[in-house]
Design a protein around this motif. Structure first.
Motif, short mmCIF file in Angstrom:
data_model
loop_
_atom_site.label_atom_id
_atom_site.label_comp_id
_atom_site.label_asym_id
_atom_site.label_seq_id
_atom_site.Cartn_x
_atom_site.Cartn_y
_atom_site.Cartn_z
N THR A 240 0.83 -1.20 0.00
CA THR A 240 0.00 0.00 0.00
C THR A 240 0.87 1.25 0.00
N LYS A 378 -2.67 -5.74 12.81
CA LYS A 378 -3.01 -4.59 11.96
C LYS A 378 -2.23 -4.56 10.65
N THR A 404 -10.17 -2.54 9.97
CA THR A 404 -8.87 -2.58 9.33
C THR A 404 -8.88 -1.58 8.17
N THR A 405 -7.72 -1.07 7.84
CA THR A 405 -7.63 -0.18 6.69
C THR A 405 -7.67 -0.95 5.38
N TYR A 406 -7.53 -2.27 5.46
CA TYR A 406 -7.51 -3.10 4.26
C TYR A 406 -8.89 -3.68 3.96
N LYS A 450 -11.10 -0.31 0.05
CA LYS A 450 -10.31 0.55 0.94
C LYS A 450 -8.86 0.63 0.47
N MET A 451 -7.90 0.46 1.38
CA MET A 451 -6.49 0.63 1.04
C MET A 451 -5.87 -0.63 0.43
#
Length: 482
Positions: A240, A378, A404-406, A450-451
């Motif tokens: 990312t 994370k 989660t950012t994923y 998302k990311m």
């Protein structure tokens, strides 16, 4: 050609071939590619830089603007792609060996799965090459309209080290079918098979300039591709962090189209009604594993038993289930994450250390007593490290899985159809596997929320990434039908 030991003191029949393809078509510096089984140098490979990328892009631009590949019928492109696939089948063992010595991939898996799947991906998109078409539009005024789907142009592909063959063909195959020309930069850790595929493409009849391979490093060759004014699209698979740099370079150059397949921390959710033995098989590929409290203790016990029987070693040994990490850098990263887990208070249940007296091998590692805010939960580790966590309710695990950012993928293990439908619609991820974790097929689009990225690879969605839509409108005078 050295005959490889299978790790048990006997000799198998695998021979390491001479490394035939290490150079660009243009002269340049070289760098070492390393065998992760031993840490020894395999060969020196040409190091492309900005000037080499410029030359490759010039060739690709000439082939797109004036060459026959984009102007060839889809049928004829598909026929050449089919020949390319046949040549891969003819060289499957040598190609599998290259990915094993270069990236630590299991040889048996590469020979039976990775390389044949790459050939079949080519065939899938070869079959789609003559089925690219637009639509006829019903206009609201005295106009006739239709759309054309045209190749996007010159494409830059940047592929990762964890799937040197698979990622190469997930990008190259649909781009070829669409009529694009391209520059491919494989990961510096695993360049050998990409150079071999470029050779096979030429033998198959793909014209010069259509498929160019530049080996080199991300900050030089990769950066030159992402910022190049004559590249119309970049397709990148990797972290990312680097994906963000790719987007920035695309935006500050010519606003080229970008598709990104980035990091993930995919949850695997195992419910009380799951068959424990089957769940244990599924969880092998998981890193963030949530187990419902009713079966948690038994699942932990079975996981430890299975891990202790897990064979780590030479990837040429057909009994081995886990080879080395692809590079010394990744080996050190995985070990640092294991140390993070211990420092943050997680319980190291098994593994956690390097193994063997040479090479980049790490014991399969399980942590329990893990909290959702720990680094090992994370951040993407990309190594044999699993975190086991207990949950009570469906609502709880959905919230935790989405925290989660994923959003690359998720797995669900249950025999309850209603439960699987509910959870699969609630998890924010691009792919949901129910009782079949990490089941990938060419016809199934793959990509993240998302990311975890932008766009999709595989399926016809993957082909559309390399096509532009053009609308054509003409007037209709005195039509009696309007």
């Amino acid at each position: 050609m050295a005959i490889q030991s299978n790790g048990s003191g006997t000799k198998n029949l695998i021979q390491i071939p001479e490394i035939k393809f290490t150079k660009l078509f243009i002269n340049g510096k070289t760098f070492e590619t390393i065998d992760p089984r031993s840490g020894e140098v395999i060969a020196r490979v040409a190091e492309g830089d900005k000037e080499d990328v410029d030359l490759a892009v010039t060739a690709a631009r000439e082939a797109f603007d004036h060459g026959k590949w984009p102007r060839m019928s889809g049928f004829d492109r598909g026929r050449i792609m089919m020949k390319f696939a046949d040549l891969i089948d003819d060289n499957v063992e040598e190609l599998a060996i290259l990915d094993t010595i270069d990236g630590g991939k299991l040889f048996s898996w590469g020979k039976s799965m990775d390389i044949p799947s790459a050939a079949n991906t080519l065939r899938y998109y070869a079959g789609a090459a003559d089925k690219i078409h637009g639509e006829t539009l019903k206009m609201s005024h005295e106009l006739q309209g239709y759309t054309l789907r045209e190749p996007i142009g010159v494409v830059g592909h940047i592929t990762p080290w964890n799937a040197p063959t698979g990622a190469f063909f997930l990008k190259v195959s649909p781009a070829l079918a669409a009529g694009c020309t391209m520059v491919v930069k494989p990961a510096e850790q695993t360049p050998l098979s990409a150079l071999y595929y470029a050779h096979l493409a030429k033998l198959a009849g793909i014209p010069d300039g259509v498929l160019n391979v530049i080996t080199g490093f991300g900050p030089t060759a990769g950066a030159a591709i992402t910022s190049h004014m004559d590249i119309d699209k970049v397709s990148f698979t990797g972290s990312t962090e680097v994906g963000r740099l790719v987007m920035q370079a695309a935006a500050t150059s010519n606003f080229k189209t970008v598709s990104l397949e980035l990091g993930g921390k995919s949850p695997l959710i195992i419910f009380d009604d799951a068959d424990l033995d089957k769940a244990g098989e599924v969880c092998v590929a998981g890193s963030r594993v949530y187990v419902q409290e009713g079966i948690y203790e038994e699942f932990v016990k079975k996981s430890v038993q299975k891990t202790k029987m897990w064979m780590v070693g030479d990837p040429f040994n057909p009994q081995v289930q886990q080879g080395p990490q692809a590079s010394k850098e990744q080996f050190d990263i995985v070990l640092s994450y294991i140390e993070h887990g211990k420092r943050e208070g997680a319980t190291l249940l098994t593994g956690g250390k390097p193994c063997g007296d040479k090479g980049y091998y790490i014991e399969p590692t399980i942590f329990t007593d893990v909290k959702d805010d720990m680094i090992i939960v994370k951040e993407e580790i990309f190594g044999p490290v699993m975190s086991l966590m207990k949950f009570k309710t469906v609502e709880e695990v959905i919230e935790r899985a989405n925290n989660t950012t994923y959003g690359l993928a998720a797995g669900i293990v249950t025999n309850d159809l209603n439960l699987s439908n509910r959870v699969s619609r609630s998890i924010r991820a691009g792919v949901i596997w129910i009782n079949c974790y990490f089941s990938i097929d060419t016809d199934c689009p793959f990509g993240g929320y998302k990311m975890s990225g932008i766009g999709r690879e595989m399926g016809l969605d993957g082909l559309n990434q390399y096509l532009q839509v053009k609308s054509v409108v003409t007037p209709i005078y005195n039509s009696p039908w309007l």
